[in-house]
Scaffold this motif. Structure first.
Motif, PDB file in Angstrom:
ATOM      1  N   MET A 277       0.867  -1.179   0.000  1.00 51.74           N
ATOM      2  CA  MET A 277       0.000   0.000   0.000  1.00 51.74           C
ATOM      3  C   MET A 277       0.904   1.230   0.000  1.00 51.74           C
ATOM      4  O   MET A 277       1.598   1.510   0.984  1.00 51.74           O
ATOM      5  N   ILE A 278       0.930   1.957  -1.093  1.00 53.67           N
ATOM      6  CA  ILE A 278       1.848   3.079  -1.269  1.00 53.67           C
ATOM      7  C   ILE A 278       1.149   4.405  -1.001  1.00 53.67           C
ATOM      8  O   ILE A 278       0.050   4.647  -1.509  1.00 53.67           O
ATOM      9  N   GLU A 279       1.779   5.238  -0.181  1.00 50.35           N
ATOM     10  CA  GLU A 279       1.304   6.610   0.003  1.00 50.35           C
ATOM     11  C   GLU A 279       1.942   7.459  -1.096  1.00 50.35           C
ATOM     12  O   GLU A 279       3.085   7.895  -0.980  1.00 50.35           O
ATOM     13  N   TYR A 280       1.214   7.654  -2.167  1.00 47.25           N
ATOM     14  CA  TYR A 280       1.808   8.275  -3.356  1.00 47.25           C
ATOM     15  C   TYR A 280       2.206   9.738  -3.148  1.00 47.25           C
ATOM     16  O   TYR A 280       3.097  10.241  -3.816  1.00 47.25           O
ATOM     17  N   LYS A 281       1.575  10.391  -2.193  1.00 45.67           N
ATOM     18  CA  LYS A 281       1.979  11.767  -1.906  1.00 45.67           C
ATOM     19  C   LYS A 281       3.408  11.798  -1.360  1.00 45.67           C
ATOM     20  O   LYS A 281       4.241  12.619  -1.770  1.00 45.67           O
ATOM     21  N   GLN A 282       3.698  10.885  -0.436  1.00 53.60           N
ATOM     22  CA  GLN A 282       5.050  10.790   0.118  1.00 53.60           C
ATOM     23  C   GLN A 282       6.061  10.377  -0.947  1.00 53.60           C
ATOM     24  O   GLN A 282       7.168  10.907  -1.013  1.00 53.60           O
ATOM     25  N   LEU A 283       5.652   9.417  -1.778  1.00 51.76           N
ATOM     26  CA  LEU A 283       6.552   8.941  -2.821  1.00 51.76           C
ATOM     27  C   LEU A 283       6.850  10.048  -3.828  1.00 51.76           C
ATOM     28  O   LEU A 283       8.004  10.204  -4.271  1.00 51.76           O
ATOM     29  N   LYS A 284       5.836  10.839  -4.154  1.00 52.36           N
ATOM     30  CA  LYS A 284       6.046  11.944  -5.090  1.00 52.36           C
ATOM     31  C   LYS A 284       7.020  12.966  -4.504  1.00 52.36           C
ATOM     32  O   LYS A 284       7.875  13.507  -5.223  1.00 52.36           O
ATOM     33  N   GLU A 285       6.917  13.243  -3.212  1.00 49.52           N
ATOM     34  CA  GLU A 285       7.846  14.161  -2.551  1.00 49.52           C
ATOM     35  C   GLU A 285       9.281  13.630  -2.650  1.00 49.52           C
ATOM     36  O   GLU A 285      10.232  14.393  -2.854  1.00 49.52           O
ATOM     37  N   PHE A 286       9.423  12.319  -2.504  1.00 50.41           N
ATOM     38  CA  PHE A 286      10.731  11.674  -2.615  1.00 50.41           C
ATOM     39  C   PHE A 286      11.298  11.849  -4.030  1.00 50.41           C
ATOM     40  O   PHE A 286      12.453  12.232  -4.211  1.00 50.41           O
ATOM     41  N   TYR A 287      10.449  11.607  -5.030  1.00 52.44           N
ATOM     42  CA  TYR A 287      10.879  11.773  -6.427  1.00 52.44           C
ATOM     43  C   TYR A 287      11.227  13.236  -6.730  1.00 52.44           C
ATOM     44  O   TYR A 287      12.145  13.513  -7.510  1.00 52.44           O
ATOM     45  N   ASN A 288      10.524  14.160  -6.116  1.00 47.94           N
ATOM     46  CA  ASN A 288      10.826  15.578  -6.320  1.00 47.94           C
ATOM     47  C   ASN A 288      12.212  15.929  -5.777  1.00 47.94           C
ATOM     48  O   ASN A 288      12.929  16.740  -6.370  1.00 47.94           O
ATOM     49  N   ILE A 289      12.569  15.315  -4.658  1.00 47.36           N
ATOM     50  CA  ILE A 289      13.912  15.539  -4.092  1.00 47.36           C
ATOM     51  C   ILE A 289      14.969  15.035  -5.066  1.00 47.36           C
ATOM     52  O   ILE A 289      15.976  15.705  -5.304  1.00 47.36           O
ATOM     53  N   LEU A 290      14.730  13.861  -5.642  1.00 50.20           N
ATOM     54  CA  LEU A 290      15.676  13.311  -6.622  1.00 50.20           C
ATOM     55  C   LEU A 290      15.823  14.255  -7.811  1.00 50.20           C
ATOM     56  O   LEU A 290      16.938  14.510  -8.281  1.00 50.20           O
ATOM     57  N   LYS A 291      14.695  14.774  -8.275  1.00 51.24           N
ATOM     58  CA  LYS A 291      14.717  15.673  -9.433  1.00 51.24           C
ATOM     59  C   LYS A 291      15.476  16.961  -9.118  1.00 51.24           C
ATOM     60  O   LYS A 291      16.289  17.444  -9.908  1.00 51.24           O
ATOM     61  N   GLU A 292      15.215  17.517  -7.942  1.00 47.12           N
ATOM     62  CA  GLU A 292      15.885  18.758  -7.525  1.00 47.12           C
ATOM     63  C   GLU A 292      17.403  18.575  -7.445  1.00 47.12           C
ATOM     64  O   GLU A 292      18.159  19.499  -7.735  1.00 47.12           O
ATOM     65  N   LYS A 293      17.828  17.389  -7.038  1.00 43.69           N
ATOM     66  CA  LYS A 293      19.264  17.118  -6.864  1.00 43.69           C
ATOM     67  C   LYS A 293      19.888  16.470  -8.098  1.00 43.69           C
ATOM     68  O   LYS A 293      21.051  16.084  -8.070  1.00 43.69           O
ATOM     69  N   ASP A 294      19.093  16.382  -9.173  1.00 50.05           N
ATOM     70  CA  ASP A 294      19.569  15.805 -10.435  1.00 50.05           C
ATOM     71  C   ASP A 294      20.094  14.384 -10.230  1.00 50.05           C
ATOM     72  O   ASP A 294      21.172  14.014 -10.684  1.00 50.05           O
ATOM     73  N   ILE A 295      19.308  13.588  -9.530  1.00 49.01           N
ATOM     74  CA  ILE A 295      19.660  12.192  -9.244  1.00 49.01           C
ATOM     75  C   ILE A 295      18.722  11.275 -10.018  1.00 49.01           C
ATOM     76  O   ILE A 295      17.497  11.397  -9.930  1.00 49.01           O
TER      77      ILE A 295
END
Length: 325
Positions: free
Chosen positions: A31-49
């Motif tokens: 069961m995935i909390e997609y809001k949290q996961l999206k925040e995680f992906y945004n961090i990756l994007k911001e850091k160019d990871i």
């Protein structure tokens, strides 16, 4: 999406790799909390990871051969290097000038054909990256890919990325370096490498753990012979005694790795000519060469090592002779 499930189980549920793989194979989706996961992906994007998971097409096949393959790779830089043929170079943090020079010169030669992989630690790792930096190198970190470790190597970290290299980690961004993570990191160095070269290692060291992992994975292990009176040579000399392949010169290195065996000393480098000039004018000891060239001892030592390994000069009882080349 499989990638979402793997990342959620690994980074948020903190499940072990085996359980994650079993869940994926048995179609057990968390069961995935997609809001949290999206925040995680945004961090990756911001850091160019960039992130790659075990079942992605971009995941390097050679990593699948090791025990407990990393399920997630976080990457900064040139991801294409992960699928190229690579050689791992590892060694002591407390290395000698001899070890630094060998690491730099050997990686410089090998990187013309292979990607050089190391762990960006002090000592041998750093000089292996530096030798290959203008060609191809990958640093595998024992921390999050956004945390240069050690901090002293931040400039090296940046230089690798600026020169189209690659920084990778299996740990999420923000993960601090801890001692237990370095042996875990070493298995990735082994997994990505077709061969491992050990340059200086004490009797008990992380480099020997890497060598053992390589042997267990069926990967060739090479070692550089060292001074039998130095603790930094105990590990490498024991590796050779127990069957590792010794590398005794640059010529031998080129033969072992199918590189063109030519004297490719940088003729454009005026310091090499000045050193040879010093030797032929009877300024043929280390101290006399420093005096003749007015250059720093560390730089002269590096060039003398390079010239000796190329067979351009030879050394006998502290006296240097010009052999030609």
């Amino acid at each position: 999406m499989i990638q979402d499930s793997i990342i959620w189980m690994k980074e948020f549920l903190k499940e072990p790799n085996k359980k994650i793989i079993d869940n994926i194979k048995n179609n057990k989706e968390p069961m995935i909390e997609y809001k949290q996961l999206k925040e995680f992906y945004n961090i990756l994007k911001e850091k160019d990871i960039k992130v790659i998971t075990f079942f992605d097409e971009e995941y390097p096949e050679k990593l699948r051969r090791i025990y407990n393959s990393p399920l997630v790779l976080y990457i900064k830089g040139n991801v294409k290097l992960l699928k190229e043929k690579s050689i791992g170079i590892v060694g002591s943090r407390k290395c000698t000038a001899y070890g630094k020079n060998i690491a730099f010169s050997f990686s410089e030669i090998l990187s013309k054909k292979y990607v050089i992989i190391s762990g960006m630690a002090y000592g041998i790792d750093s000089f292996a990256h530096k030798g290959a930096i203008k060609n191809k190198t990958i640093a595998v970190l024992g921390s999050g890919v956004d945390i240069p470790y050690p901090a002293f190597n931040r400039s090296l970290y940046n230089e690798i990325l600026e020169n189209n290299g690659c920084i990778i980690s299996e740990y999420a961004p923000g993960t601090p370096a801890q001692s237990f993570r370095f042996p875990e990191r070493n298995r990735i160095i082994v997994g990505l490498s077709s061969s491992i070269i050990v340059i200086e290692a004490a009797k008990k060291s992380g480099s020997l753990i890497t060598a053992r992992l390589a042997i267990e994975s069926g990967i060739d292990v090479y070692a550089i012979p060292g001074d039998i009176t130095k603790k930094s040579s105990e590990g490498t000399n024991n590796l050779i005694y127990n069957g590792a392949i010794p590398i005794i010169s640059k010529t031998h290195l080129k033969e072992l790795f199918n590189l063109e065996n030519t004297n490719n000393i940088d003729i454009q480098n005026p310091l090499d000519f000045k050193i040879i000039e010093a030797i032929t004018n009877n300024f043929n000891t280390f101290e006399k060469i420093i005096y003749y060239t007015s250059e720093k001892s560390s730089i002269i030592l590096q060039r003398l090592t390079m010239l000796t390994l190329e067979g351009i000069i030879i050394e006998n009882n502290g006296i240097y002779y010009y052999k030609g080349g």
